[in-house]
Design an enzyme around this catalytic site. Structure first.
Site: not given
Ligand code: ADP
Ligand code: MG
Length: 318
Positions: A13-14, A131, A219, A281
């Site tokens: 998203g960022n 969701k 995504k 992810k």
């Molecule tokens: P995006 O928009 O890139 O999909 P998300 O917010 O869905 O972003 O995923 C990224 C976030 O996952 C990070 O900012 C962090 O807060 C979170 N996160 C959860 N578990 C972990 C982990 N084990 N290691 C690193 N980040 C994590």
């Molecule tokens: Mg995400």
């Protein structure tokens, strides 16, 4: 034969809208420019690129426009809103990349593909959607929408003036309808934006036709399916952190560098990665390598080029 390595990049998203921003067109173009500077570097290093991206904030804003504008014009359903965001974000990437390459005197074809993604009608998530999408409502507003529009609504915050939201299913993707078109474009040396927002969810009817669904696909999950279907070499997931971490948020937190699929699976099972963010992810990264991909990478945008060259980020290999 074009021997360059093919990378499917899933942008978080960022890459398009920072959390603190409202999402004005200027803000979004500025973020897309920062992202495209990295994509230009990857192109210069000799990688073939397919870009996929999230659409949460954009779809959320468009849903508000449907809601507020419905007295004047007919509101559009979620599959159409998904398609609209693919066009919107695809345009920003096409325009910015074309301008960047144009300034360097490079003529590289760049295009966004409106992408439908197959899901199963009997996916369990259709029975218990989880969701949240679109605006927040009071309980009264939520109950009216439930009755009049058949929305499924849930209280998603313990306390707040407007703690209710519409929830939609997030089914598992299993195929990309346009993958042959995307492949053909890559073979023609194009940079392609595809499967934005996880793709437009469609199901196959008994007569073989496809119908759009009111759902949202993760995504990173859709990005993995796309990467597999186009036989990508590398699946690069870019988010707002440099590494996936174990013992996340605890005193003994540790950033993961290069690890094997077996190690990643063990950490995933042990619950180190949160559901709905890092969890999908890592799961998608594992699946890509297990399906024959060379490696998956999870890192931040500013580390992306270093990570591709093996110097940074969390890298999952066989
Ligand atoms: P995006 O928009 O890139 O999909 P998300 O917010 O869905 O972003 O995923 C990224 C976030 O996952 C990070 O900012 C962090 O807060 C979170 N996160 C959860 N578990 C972990 C982990 N084990 N290691 C690193 N980040 C994590
Ligand atoms: Mg995400």
């Amino acid at each position: 034969m074009d021997k360059r390595k093919l990378v499917v990049i899933a942008l978080g998203g960022n890459a398009i809208k920072q959390a603190k921003e409202k999402g004005t067109v200027e803000e979004q173009f500025k973020n897309v420019e920062i992202t495209c500077e990295q994509l230009v570097k990857m192109n210069a290093l000799g990688y073939k690129l397919i870009i996929t991206h999230g659409n949460g904030p954009q779809a959320g804003n468009l849903l508000i426009q449907q809601e507020e504008g419905k007295k004047l014009v007919p509101p559009m359903p979620l599959d159409i809103v998904g398609a609209m965001t693919q066009g919107q974000i695809g345009y920003m990437f096409q325009n910015t990349l074309q301008n960047f390459f144009g300034q360097k005197g490079k003529n590289i074809p760049i295009t966004a593909v409106v992408t439908q993604v197959l899901v199963k009608k009997d996916d369990p998530d259709f029975n218990d959607p989880s969701k949240p999408v679109g605006p927040f409502y009071t309980e009264e507003e939520a109950k009216i929408l439930e009755k009049e529009k058949g929305y499924i609504v849930k209280k998603v915050k313990p306390t707040s003036e407007k703690p209710w939201r519409r929830v939609v299913p997030s089914p598992e993707p299993f195929g990309i309808v346009e993958s042959n078109c995307i492949q053909a474009l890559v073979d023609a040396r194009a940079i392609v934006v595809a499967s934005g927002g996880g793709g437009i969810p469609v199901m196959k009817n008994s007569d073989g036709t496809l119908s759009g669904l009111e759902a949202v696909i993760d995504k990173d999950k859709a990005g993995n399916i796309l990467a597999q279907e186009v036989n990508a070499d590398i699946f690069l997931i870019l988010t707002d952190v440099e590494n996936a971490k174990i013992n996340y948020g605890k005193p003994d937190e540790k950033a993961l560098g290069t690890i094997t699929v077996a190690e990643a699976e063990k950490y995933l099972e042990e619950g180190h990665f949160l559901a709905g963010s890092m969890g999908p992810k890592v799961a998608a990264a594992i699946r890509f390598v297990k399906a024959g991909g060379e490696k998956s990478i999870i890192t931040s945008l500013s580390n992306a080029v270093d990570a591709l060259e093996g110097r940074s980020g969390t890298i999952i290999t066989k």
